[in-house]
Design an enzyme around this catalytic site. Structure first.
Site, PDB file in Angstrom:
ATOM      1  N   ASN A 148       0.849  -1.190   0.000  1.00 38.48           N
ATOM      2  CA  ASN A 148       0.000   0.000   0.000  1.00 38.48           C
ATOM      3  C   ASN A 148       0.885   1.240   0.000  1.00 38.48           C
ATOM      4  O   ASN A 148       2.117   1.130  -0.071  1.00 38.48           O
ATOM      5  CB  ASN A 148      -0.952  -0.017   1.199  1.00 38.48           C
ATOM      6  CG  ASN A 148      -0.213  -0.109   2.510  1.00 38.48           C
ATOM      7  OD1 ASN A 148       0.623   0.749   2.824  1.00 38.48           O
ATOM      8  ND2 ASN A 148      -0.489  -1.149   3.284  1.00 38.48           N
ATOM      9  N   LYS A 163     -12.280  -5.123  16.687  1.00 38.79           N
ATOM     10  CA  LYS A 163     -10.929  -5.564  17.041  1.00 38.79           C
ATOM     11  C   LYS A 163     -10.753  -5.726  18.547  1.00 38.79           C
ATOM     12  O   LYS A 163      -9.978  -6.557  19.002  1.00 38.79           O
ATOM     13  CB  LYS A 163      -9.902  -4.552  16.526  1.00 38.79           C
ATOM     14  CG  LYS A 163      -9.990  -4.263  15.035  1.00 38.79           C
ATOM     15  CD  LYS A 163      -9.496  -5.402  14.190  1.00 38.79           C
ATOM     16  CE  LYS A 163      -9.437  -4.988  12.721  1.00 38.79           C
ATOM     17  NZ  LYS A 163      -8.950  -6.061  11.850  1.00 38.79           N
ATOM     18  N   LYS A 174     -14.651  -0.625  13.685  1.00 38.59           N
ATOM     19  CA  LYS A 174     -13.372  -1.338  13.718  1.00 38.59           C
ATOM     20  C   LYS A 174     -12.878  -1.485  15.153  1.00 38.59           C
ATOM     21  O   LYS A 174     -12.397  -2.551  15.546  1.00 38.59           O
ATOM     22  CB  LYS A 174     -12.331  -0.609  12.861  1.00 38.59           C
ATOM     23  CG  LYS A 174     -10.968  -1.296  12.857  1.00 38.59           C
ATOM     24  CD  LYS A 174      -9.987  -0.613  11.908  1.00 38.59           C
ATOM     25  CE  LYS A 174      -8.646  -1.331  11.898  1.00 38.59           C
ATOM     26  NZ  LYS A 174      -7.683  -0.713  10.943  1.00 38.59           N
ATOM     27  N   PHE A 185      -5.058   1.948  14.404  1.00 40.50           N
ATOM     28  CA  PHE A 185      -5.242   3.014  13.415  1.00 40.50           C
ATOM     29  C   PHE A 185      -6.249   2.557  12.376  1.00 40.50           C
ATOM     30  O   PHE A 185      -6.316   1.366  12.043  1.00 40.50           O
ATOM     31  CB  PHE A 185      -3.911   3.367  12.746  1.00 40.50           C
ATOM     32  CG  PHE A 185      -3.105   4.384  13.502  1.00 40.50           C
ATOM     33  CD1 PHE A 185      -2.859   5.640  12.979  1.00 40.50           C
ATOM     34  CD2 PHE A 185      -2.599   4.089  14.753  1.00 40.50           C
ATOM     35  CE1 PHE A 185      -2.126   6.584  13.683  1.00 40.50           C
ATOM     36  CE2 PHE A 185      -1.861   5.011  15.474  1.00 40.50           C
ATOM     37  CZ  PHE A 185      -1.625   6.270  14.927  1.00 40.50           C
ATOM     38  N   PRO A 231      -2.569 -12.614   9.177  1.00 47.41           N
ATOM     39  CA  PRO A 231      -2.970 -12.533  10.586  1.00 47.41           C
ATOM     40  C   PRO A 231      -3.400 -11.122  10.953  1.00 47.41           C
ATOM     41  O   PRO A 231      -2.839 -10.141  10.457  1.00 47.41           O
ATOM     42  CB  PRO A 231      -1.693 -12.953  11.335  1.00 47.41           C
ATOM     43  CG  PRO A 231      -0.580 -12.761  10.366  1.00 47.41           C
ATOM     44  CD  PRO A 231      -1.165 -13.022   9.011  1.00 47.41           C
ATOM     45  N   ASP A 232      -4.414 -11.016  11.792  1.00 48.77           N
ATOM     46  CA  ASP A 232      -4.915  -9.724  12.258  1.00 48.77           C
ATOM     47  C   ASP A 232      -4.170  -9.371  13.542  1.00 48.77           C
ATOM     48  O   ASP A 232      -4.522  -9.812  14.632  1.00 48.77           O
ATOM     49  CB  ASP A 232      -6.420  -9.802  12.508  1.00 48.77           C
ATOM     50  CG  ASP A 232      -7.050  -8.429  12.718  1.00 48.77           C
ATOM     51  OD1 ASP A 232      -6.381  -7.563  13.310  1.00 48.77           O
ATOM     52  OD2 ASP A 232      -8.199  -8.238  12.286  1.00 48.77           O
ATOM     53  N   ILE A 233      -3.119  -8.589  13.393  1.00 49.77           N
ATOM     54  CA  ILE A 233      -2.230  -8.316  14.526  1.00 49.77           C
ATOM     55  C   ILE A 233      -2.953  -7.513  15.603  1.00 49.77           C
ATOM     56  O   ILE A 233      -2.859  -7.825  16.797  1.00 49.77           O
ATOM     57  CB  ILE A 233      -0.967  -7.566  14.042  1.00 49.77           C
ATOM     58  CG1 ILE A 233      -0.236  -8.404  12.986  1.00 49.77           C
ATOM     59  CG2 ILE A 233      -0.038  -7.260  15.220  1.00 49.77           C
ATOM     60  CD1 ILE A 233       0.931  -7.683  12.327  1.00 49.77           C
ATOM     61  N   LYS A 270      10.534 -15.412 -11.212  1.00 48.48           N
ATOM     62  CA  LYS A 270       9.748 -14.352 -11.815  1.00 48.48           C
ATOM     63  C   LYS A 270       8.712 -14.941 -12.762  1.00 48.48           C
ATOM     64  O   LYS A 270       9.024 -15.743 -13.650  1.00 48.48           O
ATOM     65  CB  LYS A 270      10.654 -13.379 -12.578  1.00 48.48           C
ATOM     66  CG  LYS A 270       9.870 -12.226 -13.210  1.00 48.48           C
ATOM     67  CD  LYS A 270      10.777 -11.289 -13.980  1.00 48.48           C
ATOM     68  CE  LYS A 270       9.941 -10.206 -14.661  1.00 48.48           C
ATOM     69  NZ  LYS A 270      10.787  -9.276 -15.461  1.00 48.48           N
ATOM     70  N   ASP A 309      -3.832  -6.811   4.113  1.00 50.78           N
ATOM     71  CA  ASP A 309      -4.875  -7.736   4.565  1.00 50.78           C
ATOM     72  C   ASP A 309      -4.703  -9.138   3.987  1.00 50.78           C
ATOM     73  O   ASP A 309      -5.113 -10.124   4.592  1.00 50.78           O
ATOM     74  CB  ASP A 309      -6.256  -7.201   4.175  1.00 50.78           C
ATOM     75  CG  ASP A 309      -6.605  -5.934   4.949  1.00 50.78           C
ATOM     76  OD1 ASP A 309      -6.337  -5.885   6.155  1.00 50.78           O
ATOM     77  OD2 ASP A 309      -7.144  -5.001   4.323  1.00 50.78           O
TER      78      ASP A 309
END
Length: 397
Positions: A208, A341, A337, A323, A303-305, A286, A276
């Site tokens: 990103n 979470k 969120k 964040f 994994p969702d830290i 390649k 994600d």
């Protein structure tokens, strides 16, 4: 200890002002950034040009400079530093500080700052020993102002005794001591930052636009308040701050492992923009375009830290800050969120392209907890970081 720290240096009008130039040089040698402020009287002893050249920064002089007020503002200038040093602190400056005066730029900054202040008094021995000066010194000390010196020695006026400004090396030692004893002294804080890169093949990856600037600024601000910071960063554009423990990772799974290894901590701030998804079975060679078929890229969830740490039963930090980078319905989406979470705070911002926030130098955030929603003004990322660090210090006190 001063590496990466921001020092606001107020130079008062006394013969010892010439020492402030050496102080600037020594502070910069230690890695600090110095923003100088000259009183009118100080300009009788040192020139703005020489001070600016030594600091490699603009010199601030006039409270009513409308250009500076539009660009920075005296309130923001007073709070953008980690420490304010007044050297020399003349009898007049000390009296104004003790009385809460704000009739020029220097005294306004000193009254408006929420950062620690260190003064290095300098004056004639009789002025130093005068009951009024000693009374002002007591008031300043009770107000939490830190003092270094004065030393005994020969005066410019020919007298001898206490009143000489402390030497630059002593002022630096005192500054380091003040910063080491900040409100987060003894606290261990984890900060994640930057993007993660999820490989598709050896030359391509999913990522990103995060630069890592806000996370790096937060780590620096927390360290400035005395925290022991563990900084886990993906491959960011912005270099990590000096003087803290840095763990560099590339992927979300590596970041999760580094976070788990860093626990337990008092606070965890998850500023990283973690990808994600990752590609299932990333190629070790390649991938070639044949012009006929598209590659079959199957995605897996990373994994969702934030959720993992927020929902821990053992070793959960006292305060978990997440964040939320949103492009629409910022408050509503960020609130959902936080609840989903399980973190204590969510720092939300609008990263729509027109805001210029993603990858830019400024941020405009909303801090959401279970009891409150705070909308902060648009600030530099360094100023946003210092404000968040101060809020964390208050929550942990």
């Amino acid at each position: 200890m001063l590496s990466g720290k921001k020092i606001l240096l107020v130079i008062g009008g006394g013969i010892a002002a010439f020492k402030s130039q050496d102080l600037i040089r020594r502070l910069r040698e230690r890695g600090a950034t110095v923003t100088p402020v000259l009183t009118k009287a100080a300009e009788e002893f040192v020139t703005p040009l020489s001070v600016s050249a030594l600091a490699a920064q603009k010199v601030y002089r006039d409270l009513f400079d409308l250009t500076d007020e539009a660009e920075m503002g005296h309130i923001e200038l007073s709070r953008a530093a980690n420490l304010v040093i007044v050297a020399p602190a003349t009898a007049d400056l000390m009296a104004k500080m003790a009385g809460g005066h704000a009739n020029d730029l220097a005294t306004t900054l000193l009254l408006a700052t929420d950062k620690p202040v260190l003064i290095a008094p300098s004056m004639n021995v009789r002025m130093w020993e005068h009951a009024a000066t000693q009374r002002n010194l007591t008031t300043l000390s009770e107000d939490g102002i830190h003092v270094v010196g004065p030393d005994n020695g020969d005066m410019a006026c020919g007298e001898y005794g206490p009143g000489r400004m402390a030497e630059p090396a002593s002022i630096i030692d005192a500054a380091e001591s003040v910063l080491l004893n900040g409100p987060l002294k003894g606290k261990r804080i984890l900060v994640t930052s930057g993007p993660t890169h999820e490989p598709i093949d050896p030359v391509r990856y999913i990522a990103n636009r995060s630069s890592g600037a806000q996370g790096s600024a937060i780590a620096s601000a927390l360290s400035a308040l005395g925290a022991n910071v563990i900084f886990v960063t993906g491959p960011a554009d912005v270099a990590p701050p000096d003087g803290i423990e840095v763990v560099q990772v590339e992927t979300a799974r590596q970041m999760m492992e580094a976070v788990s290894y860093a626990l337990p901590v008092d606070t965890a701030v998850f500023a990283a923009a973690v990808a994600d998804w990752r590609v299932k079975g990333a190629s070790d060679k390649k991938m070639k375009k044949d012009g006929q078929t598209l590659p079959d890229l199957q995605l897996l969830e990373n994994p969702d830290i934030l959720a993992t740490v927020s929902q821990m039963t053992d070793n959960r930090p006292k305060l978990v800050v997440g964040f939320a980078a949103e492009t629409d319905d910022v408050i509503a989406n960020a609130t959902k969120k936080r609840e989903r979470k399980g973190c204590d705070w969510i720092v939300a911002n609008d990263v729509s392209p027109e805001t210029g926030i993603m990858g830019g130098d400024e941020n405009a955030v909303i801090v959401i907890s279970d009891t409150d929603t705070e909308t902060w003004p648009r600030l530099s990322k360094a100023q946003t970081a210092m404000r968040l660090a101060s809020k964390i210090a208050e929550a942990l006190s």
